[in-house]
Design an enzyme around this catalytic site. Structure first.
Site, short mmCIF file in Angstrom:
data_model
loop_
_atom_site.label_atom_id
_atom_site.label_comp_id
_atom_site.label_asym_id
_atom_site.label_seq_id
_atom_site.Cartn_x
_atom_site.Cartn_y
_atom_site.Cartn_z
N ARG A 213 68.13 -21.71 -32.64
CA ARG A 213 68.23 -23.16 -32.91
C ARG A 213 69.52 -23.44 -33.68
O ARG A 213 70.23 -24.40 -33.41
CB ARG A 213 67.01 -23.63 -33.72
CG ARG A 213 65.77 -23.86 -32.87
CD ARG A 213 64.66 -24.56 -33.66
NE ARG A 213 63.94 -23.66 -34.56
CZ ARG A 213 62.90 -22.90 -34.22
NH1 ARG A 213 62.44 -22.91 -32.99
NH2 ARG A 213 62.30 -22.14 -35.11
N PHE A 230 61.46 -26.67 -21.09
CA PHE A 230 60.35 -26.02 -21.81
C PHE A 230 60.52 -26.28 -23.31
O PHE A 230 60.46 -25.37 -24.14
CB PHE A 230 60.32 -24.50 -21.53
CG PHE A 230 60.39 -24.16 -20.07
CD1 PHE A 230 59.24 -24.14 -19.30
CD2 PHE A 230 61.61 -23.90 -19.45
CE1 PHE A 230 59.29 -23.83 -17.95
CE2 PHE A 230 61.68 -23.60 -18.09
CZ PHE A 230 60.52 -23.56 -17.34
N ASP A 252 58.83 -30.97 -20.97
CA ASP A 252 57.70 -30.04 -21.13
C ASP A 252 56.50 -30.59 -20.37
O ASP A 252 56.39 -31.80 -20.15
CB ASP A 252 57.34 -29.85 -22.61
CG ASP A 252 56.62 -28.53 -22.86
OD1 ASP A 252 57.26 -27.58 -23.35
OD2 ASP A 252 55.41 -28.45 -22.54
N ASN A 279 57.99 -35.67 -19.25
CA ASN A 279 56.74 -34.92 -19.21
C ASN A 279 56.48 -34.49 -17.77
O ASN A 279 56.21 -35.31 -16.92
CB ASN A 279 55.61 -35.83 -19.74
CG ASN A 279 54.28 -35.12 -19.82
OD1 ASN A 279 53.23 -35.75 -19.76
ND2 ASN A 279 54.31 -33.80 -19.95
N ALA A 282 59.31 -28.32 -14.99
CA ALA A 282 60.75 -28.08 -15.12
C ALA A 282 61.43 -27.92 -13.76
O ALA A 282 62.52 -28.44 -13.55
CB ALA A 282 60.99 -26.83 -15.97
N ASP A 302 64.13 -22.04 -22.13
CA ASP A 302 63.30 -21.06 -22.87
C ASP A 302 61.86 -21.14 -22.39
O ASP A 302 61.00 -21.71 -23.06
CB ASP A 302 63.39 -21.36 -24.37
CG ASP A 302 62.47 -20.47 -25.19
OD1 ASP A 302 62.23 -19.31 -24.78
OD2 ASP A 302 61.97 -20.93 -26.23
N CYS A 342 61.16 -14.23 -23.10
CA CYS A 342 60.33 -13.64 -24.15
C CYS A 342 59.30 -12.68 -23.57
O CYS A 342 58.32 -12.35 -24.22
CB CYS A 342 59.66 -14.73 -24.99
SG CYS A 342 58.59 -15.80 -24.03
N1 SAH Z 1 61.43 -23.61 -26.19
C1 SAH Z 1 60.28 -23.87 -27.02
C2 SAH Z 1 59.15 -22.93 -26.78
C3 SAH Z 1 58.74 -22.85 -25.33
S1 SAH Z 1 57.10 -22.35 -25.12
C4 SAH Z 1 60.68 -23.87 -28.49
O1 SAH Z 1 61.77 -23.41 -28.78
O2 SAH Z 1 59.90 -24.31 -29.31
C5 SAH Z 1 56.90 -22.72 -23.45
C6 SAH Z 1 56.69 -24.19 -23.16
O3 SAH Z 1 56.81 -24.35 -21.75
C7 SAH Z 1 55.33 -24.72 -23.53
O4 SAH Z 1 55.49 -25.81 -24.40
C8 SAH Z 1 54.70 -25.14 -22.21
O5 SAH Z 1 53.94 -26.34 -22.33
C9 SAH Z 1 55.89 -25.35 -21.35
N2 SAH Z 1 55.73 -25.16 -19.90
C10 SAH Z 1 55.06 -24.17 -19.27
N3 SAH Z 1 55.25 -24.28 -17.94
C11 SAH Z 1 56.07 -25.33 -17.73
C12 SAH Z 1 56.64 -25.93 -16.58
N4 SAH Z 1 56.40 -25.44 -15.36
N5 SAH Z 1 57.44 -26.99 -16.74
C13 SAH Z 1 57.70 -27.49 -17.97
N6 SAH Z 1 57.18 -26.96 -19.09
C14 SAH Z 1 56.38 -25.91 -18.99
#
Ligand code: SAH
Length: 399
Positions: A213, A230, A252, A279, A282, A302, A342
């Site tokens: 960050r 995400f 997200d 919303n 992705a 991410d 991750c």
């Molecule tokens: N980048 C974030 C953490 C990501 S955790 C941070 O730094 O805080 C992964 C996230 O991806 C979750 O919030 C989940 O809701 C979202 N997610 C999972 N599949 C997704 C998709 N297909 N499209 C968009 N978001 C998604």
């Protein structure tokens, strides 16, 4: 110690335990263990020789998680207290500039299955094994006593049913002291982040992304259009906006997370109306941006772990390649892509290859300008390579 139930290992399976790996799989036992309650301290032996002592979990494929390889060390309240104190000493020495950080990082802190994060004056604890249930009170007490200044300890257990199950994110309960507020505000290098420790993912925030960050905040200078895929509660989004991006899109699937992202923008003196919150999925968003010819100067990607089991690695690599391919399609020439993985089962080299394939397929020339791993408060035991999970690359699009 004499007296602990003894579990016999299959021939030649003691070596990795002697080397320090903390897991004993059910299939590594010579005979199935029967009638031992969860959380019982057991000795794992080879023939008559002591190998390791740990706690028993009848539900998990990891039957025993090793706590000590010292035959003379008793597992009692004082044991947990020593381990917690040792983990906290590392944080006291190395963690600066934030009111939120990981206190206990499981296997890599000699506390297999135990995770605890600190958010201001609250600790949030997650136990990942039924074998820890009888030890919960001792761990909470050790945290309370060793931290010394907590207002409360909140529990968010995540006990999986089997190997492929990460558990849900059930709402937790107060284990000691005060109830945490609906939104806890933390300060990370001068950036405010609002955290819902009661219902948020994991313990509320992805603390392992703290240094990234900070990096994004630095990289956002002179990059007006940013996209955070995400985004969860918008940590990278707010970092980009504070760093210089004038329009940040946070995407997200979780609408609640985006609500908290808006509130976090406000908490930092930024007007969420200057930014966008998408919303949805992705991949769909990236496809529609590509159709519109929309481009970004900074893209953060991410996603959640793609490979939750060894079987899923192939699919995960293909997933990283196609996701990064879609992300590159919306990156301006001269733009930066910050891309993360991750998945513990995907190595840094495999991730690199997946991104390389994405660059090749989209005919983009990229320069890798930075690579990072996890921060100090997410240490990695050298005997536990599974702990080396987070990988991030910063790539600049040359043409
Ligand atoms: N980048 C974030 C953490 C990501 S955790 C941070 O730094 O805080 C992964 C996230 O991806 C979750 O919030 C989940 O809701 C979202 N997610 C999972 N599949 C997704 C998709 N297909 N499209 C968009 N978001 C998604």
């Amino acid at each position: 110690m004499a007296g602990e139930p003894r579990l016999e290992l299959q021939k030649d399976l003691a070596r990795h335990l002697r080397a320090g790996h903390p897991w004993v799989f059910r299939k590594a036992l010579a005979r199935p263990a029967k009638g031992i309650p969860a959380g019982t301290i057991v000795d794992v032996v080879e023939g008559n020789r002591f190998v390791a002592r740990g706690y028993y979990d009848p539900l998990s494929p990891i039957t025993v998680r090793v706590l000590t390889r010292e035959e003379g060390e008793t597992v009692d309240d004082a044991f947990w207290r020593r381990r917690v104190a040792r983990a906290l000493a590392l944080r006291k020495e190395l963690v600066r500039g934030t009111t939120a950080y990981r206190l206990l990082h499981g296997e890599s802190d000699g506390l297999p299955g135990v995770v605890a994060d600190r958010y201001d004056r609250f600790a949030v604890i997650k136990l990942y094994s039924a074998g820890l249930t009888p030890w919960r009170a001792a761990i909470v007490e050790a945290l309370r006593a060793e931290c010394g200044d907590l207002a409360g300890v909140y529990g968010r257990d995540e006990i999986p049913r089997d190997d492929d199950d990460e558990g849900g994110s059930p709402e937790g309960r107060v284990l000691w002291g005060a109830e945490p507020p609906e939104q806890l505000a933390i300060d990370e290098y001068g950036m405010k982040i609002l955290v819902d420790v009661r219902r948020g993912q994991k313990t509320g925030l992805f603390l392992d992304q703290r240094e990234n960050r900070r990096l994004v905040r630095e990289l956002a200078r002179g990059r007006p259009e940013a996209l955070n895929l995400f985004s969860y509660t918008g940590g990278f989004s707010v970092a980009a906006a504070l760093g210089g991006s004038t329009h940040v899109v946070s995407n997200d699937l979780d609408a609640g997370a985006l609500q908290l992202a808006r509130a976090t923008f406000k908490a930092n003196g930024l007007d969420p109306a200057d930014h966008a919150f998408a919303n949805g999925d992705a991949f769909d968003l990236l496809a529609s941006y590509k159709r519109q010819g929309r481009r970004f100067d900074l893209v953060v990607c991410d996603p959640p772990a793609f490979a939750k089991s060894q079987k899923a690695v192939e699919g995960a690599l293909a997933g990283y390649a196609s996701l990064n391919r879609a992300a590159l399609a919306v990156l301006s020439p001269g733009g930066l892509l910050v891309t993360c993985s991750c998945s513990a089962r995907v190595s840094a080299d495999q991730f690199f290859e997946a991104v390389k394939e994405a660059a090749f397929k989209t005919r983009t020339e990229l320069a890798l300008v930075a690579e990072t791993r996890q921060p100090y408060d997410h240490p990695i035991s050298l005997q536990f390579k599974e702990g080396r999970y987070l990988k991030a690359m910063v790539l600049r699009r040359l043409s």
